[in-house]
Write a protein that holds these residues in place. Structure first.
Motif, PDB file in Angstrom:
ATOM      1  N   GLU A  60       5.537 -27.278  46.209  1.00 47.38           N
ATOM      2  CA  GLU A  60       4.973 -26.789  47.246  1.00 47.38           C
ATOM      3  C   GLU A  60       4.410 -27.909  48.389  1.00 47.38           C
ATOM      4  O   GLU A  60       4.587 -27.806  49.530  1.00 47.38           O
ATOM      5  CB  GLU A  60       3.676 -25.998  46.756  1.00 47.38           C
ATOM      6  N   LYS A  61       4.217 -29.222  47.903  1.00 49.71           N
ATOM      7  CA  LYS A  61       3.847 -30.296  48.508  1.00 49.71           C
ATOM      8  C   LYS A  61       5.121 -30.583  49.498  1.00 49.71           C
ATOM      9  O   LYS A  61       4.833 -31.144  50.724  1.00 49.71           O
ATOM     10  CB  LYS A  61       3.274 -31.354  47.983  1.00 49.71           C
ATOM     11  N   LEU A  62       6.126 -30.946  48.743  1.00 52.24           N
ATOM     12  CA  LEU A  62       7.401 -31.295  49.443  1.00 52.24           C
ATOM     13  C   LEU A  62       7.698 -30.239  50.479  1.00 52.24           C
ATOM     14  O   LEU A  62       8.014 -30.738  51.618  1.00 52.24           O
ATOM     15  CB  LEU A  62       8.379 -31.603  48.466  1.00 52.24           C
ATOM     16  N   LEU A  63       7.580 -29.095  50.280  1.00 51.33           N
ATOM     17  CA  LEU A  63       8.221 -28.014  51.310  1.00 51.33           C
ATOM     18  C   LEU A  63       6.989 -27.649  52.390  1.00 51.33           C
ATOM     19  O   LEU A  63       7.524 -27.025  53.432  1.00 51.33           O
ATOM     20  CB  LEU A  63       8.410 -26.580  50.375  1.00 51.33           C
ATOM     21  N   GLY A  64       5.906 -27.955  52.040  1.00 52.90           N
ATOM     22  CA  GLY A  64       4.931 -27.644  52.879  1.00 52.90           C
ATOM     23  C   GLY A  64       4.364 -26.195  53.075  1.00 52.90           C
ATOM     24  O   GLY A  64       3.904 -25.941  54.003  1.00 52.90           O
ATOM     25  N   VAL A  65       4.571 -25.695  51.866  1.00 51.74           N
ATOM     26  CA  VAL A  65       4.263 -23.971  51.996  1.00 51.74           C
ATOM     27  C   VAL A  65       3.555 -24.118  50.672  1.00 51.74           C
ATOM     28  O   VAL A  65       3.686 -24.695  49.407  1.00 51.74           O
ATOM     29  CB  VAL A  65       5.679 -23.359  51.878  1.00 51.74           C
ATOM     30  N   THR A  66       2.866 -22.602  50.504  1.00 48.88           N
ATOM     31  CA  THR A  66       2.622 -21.983  49.169  1.00 48.88           C
ATOM     32  C   THR A  66       3.562 -20.987  48.830  1.00 48.88           C
ATOM     33  O   THR A  66       3.918 -20.359  49.312  1.00 48.88           O
ATOM     34  CB  THR A  66       1.197 -21.524  49.502  1.00 48.88           C
ATOM     35  N   TRP A 123      18.950 -22.328  60.543  1.00 48.73           N
ATOM     36  CA  TRP A 123      18.273 -22.439  59.148  1.00 48.73           C
ATOM     37  C   TRP A 123      16.753 -22.602  59.554  1.00 48.73           C
ATOM     38  O   TRP A 123      16.597 -23.503  60.759  1.00 48.73           O
ATOM     39  CB  TRP A 123      18.892 -23.476  58.483  1.00 48.73           C
ATOM     40  N   ASP A 124      15.731 -22.326  58.608  1.00 51.09           N
ATOM     41  CA  ASP A 124      14.262 -22.507  59.222  1.00 51.09           C
ATOM     42  C   ASP A 124      13.818 -23.254  57.932  1.00 51.09           C
ATOM     43  O   ASP A 124      14.150 -22.942  56.693  1.00 51.09           O
ATOM     44  CB  ASP A 124      13.806 -21.279  59.397  1.00 51.09           C
ATOM     45  N   PRO A 125      12.992 -24.296  58.064  1.00 54.09           N
ATOM     46  CA  PRO A 125      12.233 -24.625  57.069  1.00 54.09           C
ATOM     47  C   PRO A 125      11.543 -23.992  56.110  1.00 54.09           C
ATOM     48  O   PRO A 125      11.017 -24.417  55.079  1.00 54.09           O
ATOM     49  CB  PRO A 125      11.486 -26.125  57.431  1.00 54.09           C
ATOM     50  N   HIS A 126      10.904 -22.822  56.584  1.00 55.71           N
ATOM     51  CA  HIS A 126      10.378 -21.848  55.802  1.00 55.71           C
ATOM     52  C   HIS A 126      10.872 -20.946  54.973  1.00 55.71           C
ATOM     53  O   HIS A 126      10.557 -20.073  54.318  1.00 55.71           O
ATOM     54  CB  HIS A 126       9.482 -21.069  56.685  1.00 55.71           C
ATOM     55  N   TRP A 127      12.431 -21.246  55.063  1.00 54.43           N
ATOM     56  CA  TRP A 127      13.610 -20.349  54.038  1.00 54.43           C
ATOM     57  C   TRP A 127      13.623 -21.332  52.863  1.00 54.43           C
ATOM     58  O   TRP A 127      14.219 -22.247  52.692  1.00 54.43           O
ATOM     59  CB  TRP A 127      14.830 -20.348  54.869  1.00 54.43           C
ATOM     60  N   ILE A 128      12.985 -20.816  51.781  1.00 56.17           N
ATOM     61  CA  ILE A 128      13.048 -21.749  50.462  1.00 56.17           C
ATOM     62  C   ILE A 128      14.284 -21.090  49.610  1.00 56.17           C
ATOM     63  O   ILE A 128      14.264 -19.989  49.137  1.00 56.17           O
ATOM     64  CB  ILE A 128      11.892 -21.432  49.660  1.00 56.17           C
ATOM     65  N   PRO A 129      15.337 -21.840  49.586  1.00 54.80           N
ATOM     66  CA  PRO A 129      16.493 -21.594  48.645  1.00 54.80           C
ATOM     67  C   PRO A 129      16.011 -21.596  47.029  1.00 54.80           C
ATOM     68  O   PRO A 129      15.580 -22.476  46.598  1.00 54.80           O
ATOM     69  CB  PRO A 129      17.380 -22.790  48.848  1.00 54.80           C
ATOM     70  N   LEU A 140       9.536 -17.363  54.116  1.00 59.16           N
ATOM     71  CA  LEU A 140       8.096 -17.412  54.311  1.00 59.16           C
ATOM     72  C   LEU A 140       7.662 -17.745  55.723  1.00 59.16           C
ATOM     73  O   LEU A 140       6.357 -17.926  56.224  1.00 59.16           O
ATOM     74  CB  LEU A 140       7.634 -18.790  53.650  1.00 59.16           C
ATOM     75  N   ALA A 141       8.465 -17.370  56.788  1.00 57.44           N
ATOM     76  CA  ALA A 141       8.290 -17.193  58.032  1.00 57.44           C
ATOM     77  C   ALA A 141       9.034 -16.068  58.779  1.00 57.44           C
ATOM     78  O   ALA A 141       9.867 -16.301  59.787  1.00 57.44           O
ATOM     79  CB  ALA A 141       8.483 -18.595  58.741  1.00 57.44           C
ATOM     80  N   PRO A 142       8.853 -14.739  58.458  1.00 55.65           N
ATOM     81  CA  PRO A 142       9.585 -13.812  59.045  1.00 55.65           C
ATOM     82  C   PRO A 142       9.274 -13.506  60.286  1.00 55.65           C
ATOM     83  O   PRO A 142       8.149 -13.752  60.637  1.00 55.65           O
ATOM     84  CB  PRO A 142       9.379 -12.752  58.019  1.00 55.65           C
ATOM     85  N   THR A 143      10.107 -12.585  60.745  1.00 58.51           N
ATOM     86  CA  THR A 143       9.586 -11.931  62.217  1.00 58.51           C
ATOM     87  C   THR A 143       8.298 -10.956  61.812  1.00 58.51           C
ATOM     88  O   THR A 143       8.213 -10.655  60.786  1.00 58.51           O
ATOM     89  CB  THR A 143      10.682 -11.146  62.882  1.00 58.51           C
ATOM     90  N   ARG A 144       7.819 -10.343  62.937  1.00 64.21           N
ATOM     91  CA  ARG A 144       6.841  -9.053  62.800  1.00 64.21           C
ATOM     92  C   ARG A 144       7.504  -7.937  61.983  1.00 64.21           C
ATOM     93  O   ARG A 144       6.857  -7.404  61.308  1.00 64.21           O
ATOM     94  CB  ARG A 144       6.406  -8.794  64.138  1.00 64.21           C
ATOM     95  N   GLU A 145       8.735  -7.865  62.246  1.00 69.55           N
ATOM     96  CA  GLU A 145       9.364  -6.904  61.546  1.00 69.55           C
ATOM     97  C   GLU A 145       9.800  -6.863  59.979  1.00 69.55           C
ATOM     98  O   GLU A 145       9.969  -6.027  59.086  1.00 69.55           O
ATOM     99  CB  GLU A 145      10.821  -6.085  62.041  1.00 69.55           C
ATOM    100  N   GLY A 146       9.706  -8.190  59.647  1.00 70.65           N
ATOM    101  CA  GLY A 146       9.751  -8.656  58.097  1.00 70.65           C
ATOM    102  C   GLY A 146       8.404  -8.870  57.386  1.00 70.65           C
ATOM    103  O   GLY A 146       7.725  -8.625  57.770  1.00 70.65           O
TER     104      GLY A 146
END
Length: 169
Positions: free
Chosen positions: A36-42, A108-114, A128-134
């Motif tokens: 999580e630290k590497l990715l910058g996300v929870t 590609w977006d850095p909030h897409w976690i493979p 982890l960063a969808p649009t409002r519809e997601g």
């Protein structure tokens, strides 16, 4: 998640013991925290629960997820870092086709976690960063070759349940 894993492990024990033996032991809380630290996300709780059951595959058997390897926390970090380097170099700014309205319009977006990879540059990702519809945490497909990104499930639990039901049916 635990019940789904139990059913999947029971199925694999009878039908594909090599695949069952290829699953890694659980990821530790420290390993997940470092990821999580590497990715910058929870990461979503359902996905963390999955990693705490099996930290991906060793890679010595058939890939678990229908032609995709179930990535360990370490391999998730490596796959994400490789994509991040390509993004930072400007290699992922090709024109895109018509987007899925639930997915950010980006190569590609850095909030897409493979979390799964087919070995040829394509992934299944947690978005982890969808649009409002997601939906936060929706599962999307990422292709290195084709620009269309599509939602496979509204979250990891729904995706994993559908996968396990197809396999164990």
């Amino acid at each position: 998640m635990q019940q789904l894993w139990h059913e999947l492990e029971t199925f694999l024990k009878t039908n594909n013991p090599e695949q069952l033996d290829d699953l890694n032991p659980p990821a530790s809380s420290a390993q997940i925290h470092e990821l999580e630290k590497l990715l910058g996300v929870t990461l979503p709780d359902d996905f963390k629960t999955c990693l705490m059951r099996h930290d991906g595959q060793r890679g010595g058997a058939e890939w678990l997820f229908e032609g995709y390897e179930f990535l360990s926390a370490r391999k998730i970090g490596l796959e994400w870092s490789a994509l991040r380097r390509l993004l930072d170099r400007g290699d992922l700014d090709e024109p895109l086709g018509k987007p899925d309205p639930a997915v950010r319009h980006a190569w590609w977006d850095p909030h897409w976690i493979p979390f799964a990879a087919n070995g040829a540059g394509d992934n299944l990702c947690l978005d982890l960063a969808p649009t409002r519809e997601g939906n936060h945490g929706q599962v999307i497909s990422y292709s290195h070759e084709f620009p269309r990104r599509s939602v496979k499930a509204p979250d990891f639990s729904a995706w994993f349940k559908a996968f396990a039901n197809r396999l164990c049916a």
